[in-house]
Motif scaffolding. Structure first.
Motif, mmCIF file in Angstrom:
data_model
loop_
_atom_site.group_PDB
_atom_site.id
_atom_site.type_symbol
_atom_site.label_atom_id
_atom_site.label_comp_id
_atom_site.label_asym_id
_atom_site.label_seq_id
_atom_site.Cartn_x
_atom_site.Cartn_y
_atom_site.Cartn_z
ATOM 1 N N ILE A 1 0.837 -1.209 0.000
ATOM 2 C CA ILE A 1 0.000 0.000 0.000
ATOM 3 C C ILE A 1 0.871 1.259 0.000
ATOM 4 C CG2 ILE A 1 -1.701 1.346 1.312
ATOM 5 C CD1 ILE A 1 -2.967 -1.123 0.244
ATOM 6 N N HIS A 2 0.585 2.125 -0.951
ATOM 7 C CA HIS A 2 1.234 3.436 -1.018
ATOM 8 C C HIS A 2 0.165 4.508 -0.884
ATOM 9 C CE1 HIS A 2 5.365 2.478 -2.530
ATOM 10 N NE2 HIS A 2 4.752 1.335 -2.828
ATOM 11 N N LYS A 3 0.485 5.566 -0.142
ATOM 12 C CA LYS A 3 -0.431 6.694 -0.086
ATOM 13 C C LYS A 3 0.368 7.973 0.065
ATOM 14 C CE LYS A 3 -4.268 8.864 -0.067
ATOM 15 N NZ LYS A 3 -5.184 8.832 -1.233
ATOM 16 N N ALA B 1 3.947 14.713 0.518
ATOM 17 C CA ALA B 1 4.306 13.829 1.623
ATOM 18 C C ALA B 1 3.842 12.405 1.334
ATOM 19 C CB ALA B 1 3.694 14.334 2.923
ATOM 20 N N GLU B 2 4.764 11.482 1.282
ATOM 21 C CA GLU B 2 4.409 10.083 1.106
ATOM 22 C C GLU B 2 4.202 9.468 2.485
ATOM 23 O OE1 GLU B 2 7.118 7.655 -1.176
ATOM 24 O OE2 GLU B 2 5.453 6.382 -1.839
ATOM 25 N N VAL B 3 2.950 9.195 2.813
ATOM 26 C CA VAL B 3 2.618 8.736 4.161
ATOM 27 C C VAL B 3 2.831 7.234 4.298
ATOM 28 C CG1 VAL B 3 0.801 8.651 5.898
ATOM 29 C CG2 VAL B 3 0.936 10.598 4.343
ATOM 30 N N LEU B 4 2.479 6.512 3.252
ATOM 31 C CA LEU B 4 2.704 5.063 3.258
ATOM 32 C C LEU B 4 3.591 4.709 2.073
ATOM 33 C CD1 LEU B 4 -0.922 3.821 4.049
ATOM 34 C CD2 LEU B 4 1.018 3.952 5.635
ATOM 35 N N LYS B 5 4.694 3.990 2.374
ATOM 36 C CA LYS B 5 5.698 3.745 1.332
ATOM 37 C C LYS B 5 5.787 2.265 0.986
ATOM 38 C CE LYS B 5 8.267 7.694 3.121
ATOM 39 N NZ LYS B 5 9.347 8.095 4.047
ATOM 40 N N GLY B 6 4.619 1.646 0.827
ATOM 41 C CA GLY B 6 4.642 0.233 0.465
ATOM 42 C C GLY B 6 4.530 -0.647 1.687
ATOM 43 N N GLY C 1 1.674 6.954 9.763
ATOM 44 C CA GLY C 1 0.818 6.351 8.735
ATOM 45 C C GLY C 1 -0.051 5.196 9.210
ATOM 46 N N LYS C 2 -0.107 4.975 10.529
ATOM 47 C CA LYS C 2 -0.880 3.829 11.038
ATOM 48 C C LYS C 2 -2.364 3.968 10.724
ATOM 49 C CE LYS C 2 0.218 4.636 15.317
ATOM 50 N NZ LYS C 2 0.961 5.915 15.299
ATOM 51 N N SER C 3 -2.919 5.129 11.058
ATOM 52 C CA SER C 3 -4.346 5.332 10.817
ATOM 53 C C SER C 3 -4.647 5.377 9.325
ATOM 54 C CB SER C 3 -4.826 6.620 11.484
ATOM 55 O OG SER C 3 -4.803 6.455 12.880
ATOM 56 N N THR C 4 -3.753 6.019 8.582
ATOM 57 C CA THR C 4 -3.933 6.059 7.123
ATOM 58 C C THR C 4 -3.965 4.642 6.560
ATOM 59 O OG1 THR C 4 -2.758 8.161 7.088
ATOM 60 C CG2 THR C 4 -3.028 7.044 4.985
ATOM 61 N N GLY D 1 7.784 5.953 9.856
ATOM 62 C CA GLY D 1 8.048 6.648 8.597
ATOM 63 C C GLY D 1 7.417 6.009 7.372
ATOM 64 N N GLY D 2 6.199 5.468 7.538
ATOM 65 C CA GLY D 2 5.499 4.928 6.379
ATOM 66 C C GLY D 2 5.898 3.509 5.998
#
Lengths: 245, 219
Positions: free
Chosen positions: A8-10, A15-20, A40-43, A210-211
């Motif tokens: 998952i990437h977001k 700002a890249e909150v989730l990096k895979g 990025g936990k909640s995201t 850090g994502g």
């Protein structure tokens, strides 16, 4: 595998909150996601049920990608418990729980109410079934919201910091309900810093920073001998383990 | 005073024959206004650019021009392009479309005042956007909008008197007619004002009762 989350990437703006992020949850397992705030936990949780659609990556429930068919139908399998409860203000506790079975699952009024009362029983809220959300304490509201999630008979419940909006003396009642669910075999993915729950009820702790997922493992192992310095620092800050941070 | 009572006793029945017309105008216009108002609010909150733009233009046009002009346009202007209404229908349409623009803004504000998280919770359970609005947001927004809606309802009840300008035989038109027959304008318009006071007072009471009856703690 009940729940598969793949790569998952977001990104929000630059700002890249989730990096895979990838993780799997087996039926009956409960996993706790921990990590510093803004990591990025909640995201991640919101990406899993597509409340926030991820930019990239897949989510599969029982092997079916959740966007492949009717997303609303798939969401019934992925209940979500919010940090600030989000109970429906105009409905009594019992109707907050019954509204999903009635309007989404098409149950009749009596059956939905019976089901709602059973779920309220599970969270110890039968006595307040006729109260409106505004008449309940935060802990009681969160227990009703857990009953509301249960009433959809989901495969997995996603908990997004379920106790962090509560006064400290009210977290215990919510954690107790969650522990009971875990021991009943409910599959749970929990973002929380509740050490009590993590230690006693989690099958695995996932530490995010850090994502990324930095490390994961059974609670006894992760708390006693974290592999990464970041994990150690974090655990010592929330008052747990981390021999020398 | 006794002269006024005598005057009232003689002419009240004739004026009150206009009451069903006034109330009919009002009720139909408010119903149209509520229906259109909800649609417009929806369009302005959830519509795409085109729908949003059209709804916004509608609201601005109807709020930015006098209702009397709108009514005259519908009754006297539209026949030129072949659309003909009788006076009562033209008045219902004019008042209804006008109030829909105002009601739209009240509905929109009320819907926006419901915390977003509740719609998210509904969506997370598996409700569609429509179900979430229908079962979760709307029941709350409608309760919250009652005070503003009551003001609008009372305002429109008074505005029905404008219909006299296109020959609808409602309360004001009938009172004016009596005035010209008797030349007792002071008495007849005092009487008319009394009738409107009773009407608006009654409507205010009913809506206040409704507001209390539907009240929910925390909403």
């Amino acid at each position: 595998m009940l729940l598969q989350v793949e790569n998952i990437h977001k990104r929000y703006g630059t700002a890249e909150v989730l990096k895979g992020v990838s993780l799997n949850v087996v039926a009956g397992q409960s996993k706790v996601i921990m990590g510093p705030s803004g990591t990025g936990k909640s995201t991640l949780l919101r990406c899993i049920n597509h409340l926030t659609p991820p930019d990239q990556g897949r989510v599969l429930v029982e092997g079916v990608e959740i966007t492949s068919a009717n997303l609303n139908k798939m969401r019934e399998k992925l209940a979500f418990v919010f940090q600030d409860f989000n109970l429906f203000t105009h409905l009594r506790a019992v109707d907050n729980v019954a509204v999903g079975p009635r309007k989404i699952r098409g149950m009749n009024k009596v059956a939905a109410r019976d089901l709602a009362m059973r779920e309220l029983e599970r969270v110890g809220m039968v006595e307040r079934a006729e109260a409106y959300p505004a008449e309940l304490s935060g802990g009681q509201q969160q227990r009703v919201s857990i009953a509301r999630a249960l009433a959809m008979e989901p495969k997995v419940i996603l908990f997004d910091e379920p106790t962090s909006a509560l006064d400290p003396e009210l977290t215990g009642e919510v954690v107790a309900v969650m522990k009971q669910l875990a021991s009943d075999g409910m599959t749970m993915l929990v973002v929380s810093h509740e050490i009590g729950f993590a230690r006693q009820a989690a099958d695995e702790i996932i530490f995010m920073d850090g994502g990324h997922i930095l490390e994961q493992g059974p609670p006894e192992q992760l708390f006693a001998s974290p592999q990464h310095e970041r994990t150690r620092q974090f655990l010592s800050r929330i008052g747990e383990g981390g021999a020398g941070a | 005073m006794s002269e006024f009572l005598e005057f009232g006793a003689e002419h009240l029945p004739y004026i009150l024959e206009g009451l069903p017309i006034t109330l009919g105008l009002w009720a139909l216009a408010m119903a149209i206004g509520a229906l259109f108002g909800l649609l417009l609010a929806w369009a302005r909150l959830y519509g795409n650019k085109l729908i949003y733009g059209a709804a916004t233009a509608y609201v601005e046009i109807f709020r930015g021009t006098p209702m009397l002009v709108q009514m005259l346009f519908i009754y006297l202007g539209l026949p030129e392009i072949g659309i003909v209404f009788d006076p009562f229908t033209a008045a219902v349409i004019a008042i209804g479309l006008n109030t829909s623009a105002y009601q739209a803004e009240y509905f929109r504000g009320a819907i926006r005042s419901i915390p977003r998280g509740q719609l998210q919770a509904a969506r997370a359970m598996g409700m569609s956007q429509f179900q979430g609005l229908r079962w979760i947001i709307l029941p709350q927004a409608l309760r919250r909008v009652i005070p503003q809606w009551s003001n609008e309802a009372i305002l429109e009840l008074k505005y029905t008197s404008i219909a006299y300008a296109i020959g609808v035989s409602e309360l004001t038109a009938r009172a004016e007619k009596i005035g010209y027959e008797t030349f007792m304008f002071f008495e007849v318009f005092m009487l008319l004002a009394l009738i409107y006071i009773v009407l608006t007072g009654t409507v205010a009471q009913i809506l206040q009762f409704l507001e209390k009856r539907t009240a929910i703690p925390g909403l």
